[in-house]
Design a protein around this motif. Structure first.
Motif, short mmCIF file in Angstrom:
data_model
loop_
_atom_site.label_atom_id
_atom_site.label_comp_id
_atom_site.label_asym_id
_atom_site.label_seq_id
_atom_site.Cartn_x
_atom_site.Cartn_y
_atom_site.Cartn_z
N UNK A 53 40.71 77.87 58.88
CA UNK A 53 41.00 78.81 60.00
C UNK A 53 41.90 79.69 59.82
N UNK A 54 42.89 79.56 58.82
CA UNK A 54 43.85 80.41 58.38
C UNK A 54 43.32 81.43 57.47
N UNK A 55 42.38 80.83 56.75
CA UNK A 55 41.55 81.96 55.83
C UNK A 55 40.82 83.05 56.67
N UNK A 56 40.04 82.61 57.65
CA UNK A 56 39.40 83.24 58.29
C UNK A 56 40.28 84.41 59.11
N UNK A 57 41.18 83.87 59.53
CA UNK A 57 42.44 85.06 59.90
C UNK A 57 42.77 86.11 58.90
N UNK A 58 42.96 85.63 57.90
CA UNK A 58 43.28 86.50 56.58
C UNK A 58 42.51 87.62 56.30
N UNK A 59 40.98 87.21 56.74
CA UNK A 59 39.97 88.16 56.36
C UNK A 59 39.64 89.02 57.68
N UNK A 60 40.26 88.62 58.78
CA UNK A 60 39.87 89.38 59.88
C UNK A 60 39.82 90.77 59.85
N UNK A 101 33.59 57.37 50.64
CA UNK A 101 34.30 56.98 49.35
C UNK A 101 35.79 56.43 49.84
N UNK A 102 36.33 56.85 50.83
CA UNK A 102 37.30 56.45 51.44
C UNK A 102 37.06 54.96 52.19
N UNK A 103 35.94 55.07 52.59
CA UNK A 103 35.67 53.54 53.28
C UNK A 103 35.58 52.24 52.40
N UNK A 104 35.07 52.70 51.30
CA UNK A 104 35.02 51.81 50.15
C UNK A 104 36.43 51.41 49.53
N UNK A 105 37.27 52.35 49.56
CA UNK A 105 38.68 52.10 48.89
C UNK A 105 39.72 51.65 49.86
N UNK A 106 39.21 51.71 51.26
CA UNK A 106 40.19 51.56 52.17
C UNK A 106 41.21 52.60 52.72
N UNK A 107 40.74 53.88 52.52
CA UNK A 107 41.65 55.17 52.56
C UNK A 107 40.98 55.94 53.77
N UNK A 108 40.64 55.38 54.63
CA UNK A 108 40.18 55.99 55.59
C UNK A 108 41.09 57.17 56.32
N UNK A 109 42.40 56.86 56.33
CA UNK A 109 43.15 57.33 56.95
C UNK A 109 43.43 58.60 56.31
N UNK A 110 43.59 58.36 54.75
CA UNK A 110 43.87 59.71 53.89
C UNK A 110 42.56 60.68 54.06
N UNK A 111 41.62 60.08 54.12
CA UNK A 111 40.28 61.00 54.24
C UNK A 111 40.42 61.97 55.61
N UNK A 112 40.86 61.45 56.62
CA UNK A 112 41.03 62.29 57.81
C UNK A 112 42.02 63.28 57.76
N UNK A 113 43.07 62.75 57.00
CA UNK A 113 44.03 63.74 56.90
C UNK A 113 43.71 65.02 55.94
N UNK A 114 43.10 64.65 55.04
CA UNK A 114 42.67 65.78 54.01
C UNK A 114 41.91 66.55 54.63
N UNK A 115 40.73 66.33 55.47
CA UNK A 115 39.72 66.81 56.21
C UNK A 115 40.44 67.89 57.18
N UNK A 116 41.24 67.13 57.82
CA UNK A 116 42.23 68.06 59.02
C UNK A 116 42.96 68.98 58.41
N UNK A 117 43.40 68.99 57.11
CA UNK A 117 44.15 69.81 56.45
C UNK A 117 43.35 70.88 55.93
N UNK A 118 42.17 70.57 55.52
CA UNK A 118 41.38 71.70 54.98
C UNK A 118 40.90 72.44 56.12
N UNK A 119 40.69 71.98 57.18
CA UNK A 119 39.80 72.72 58.50
C UNK A 119 41.27 73.79 58.83
N UNK A 120 42.14 73.31 58.84
CA UNK A 120 43.44 74.14 59.02
C UNK A 120 43.56 75.22 58.30
N UNK A 121 43.41 75.07 57.04
CA UNK A 121 43.56 76.03 55.98
C UNK A 121 42.19 77.13 56.07
#
Length: 339
Positions: free
Chosen positions: A188-195, A166-186
């Motif tokens: 990782x933090x969630x796994x630590x909370x449930x350790x 969807x980002x490639x259609x809208x010209x928002x590739x940078x925003x997509x990668x930022x969102x995915x990186x933020x989610x993956x970090x979240x």
């Protein structure tokens, strides 16, 4: 002598005129080449405005000329993904507007129906339409007459790939990668909370009770994305084997009979109850059966009842909120009962 000079002057003049004509023609040709990627539209004031276009090849293999910077987008599926990219569509399908998890984020987005109301789409005057491979050829043909219509695959690839497409259609590739990186970090933090909340080999099975008599077991899409991928919890052996053959996470679920419950149920069970009809239908049948009551997860109070909103929706913002709810759900020692 004068005649000879006169002839020479006339010849020179002709050459100059000819050269000017050629240069003028070349200039016009160059100008036309520069505007091949633009079309003219009229803005509300009636003035002509150039729109920069670019060629895009969609999931169906179609090469389409689309706006480089679309202003009014209509989508039959990707409302959530667009919002994650910071783009609010002009219109979206009815079923996308029903989720409570998007409350406050979709004000002003018009309802284009489900199935798609082509007349409503026409009223919105979109400059781009984003749909999926599931749109019927008849509807797609009508949409193409309204605005450039791009197919982004929903069934092939996971929620991250959908967001990137969807980002490639809208010209928002940078925003997509930022969102995915933020989610993956979240995640990782969630796994630590449930350790420490789960034993090393503990397994989790995801079921869904639907309507009067449908029972599903899920893989790593929808609910499974958060449970098996984000939190990295163990699926039962049956699902583990399915996922091992599914690197693109296209496997969604299997419809099963209640007789399969003892075989497929892990140490913990997540039961998604789709709606009230499902609660009074399939869920009631399950809970009244001896097969269910004798499951270790049931006896040990390790059953977690969840609702469709946001868990059932497979899209970025829904997955993000589901992750929050999963952390809360697993942070207590026993399940919250469905109500």
């Amino acid at each position: 002598m004068q005649q000879r000079y006169r002839l020479k002057w006339e010849s020179t003049l002709c050459l100059v005129v000819l050269l000017m004509v050629v240069l003028s023609a070349c200039g016009n040709a160059a100008s036309n080449n520069q505007t091949n990627d633009k079309t003219s539209t009229n803005n509300p004031s009636g003035q002509s405005k150039a729109v920069v276009m670019r060629e895009y090849t969609d999931a169906a293999g179609n090469k389409i000329s689309i706006p480089s910077n679309p202003k009014r987008v209509v989508t039959t599926q990707y409302l959530d993904a667009m919002l994650a990219l910071g783009v609010k569509p002009a219109g979206a399908a009815s079923h996308l507007l029903e989720g409570d998890y998007l409350k406050g984020k979709i004000d002003g987005v018009a309802d284009i129906g489900n199935p798609t109301n082509v007349e409503k789409v026409l009223e919105l005057q979109p400059d781009l339409i984003i749909t999926t491979e599931y749109t019927t050829p008849e509807v797609k043909e009508q949409l193409e007459k309204i605005a450039p219509t791009v197919v982004v695959s929903f069934g092939d690839g996971d929620v991250f790939e959908q967001l990137r497409n969807v980002a490639s259609v809208l010209g928002k590739e940078k925003e997509a990668e930022q969102w995915i990186a933020s989610f993956n970090k979240k995640a990782e933090e969630s796994r630590k909370k449930l350790a420490g909340k789960f034993k090393k080999d503990e397994t989790v099975t995801i079921y869904m009770a639907y309507d009067k008599n449908v029972l599903r077991v899920y893989g790593a899409r929808n609910v499974g994305h958060v449970i098996y991928r984000s939190l990295e919890l163990n699926p039962p052996e049956y699902i583990r084997q399915k996922l091992a053959k599914d690197p693109r996470f296209n496997y969604v679920y299997d419809v099963i009979s209640m007789e399969k419950l003892p075989e497929l149920s892990g140490d913990r069970i997540i039961m998604l109850v789709y709606d009230e009809a499902s609660k009074d239908g399939m869920l009631k049948q399950i809970e009244q059966s001896a097969l269910w009551r004798n499951l270790p997860a049931v006896k040990n109070h390790k059953v977690y009842f969840i609702k469709a909103d946001p868990w059932f929706t497979y899209s970025p913002l829904a997955v993000d909120q589901s992750l929050d709810e999963a952390v809360k759900m697993f942070s207590v020692d026993r399940s919250d009962q469905f109500n």
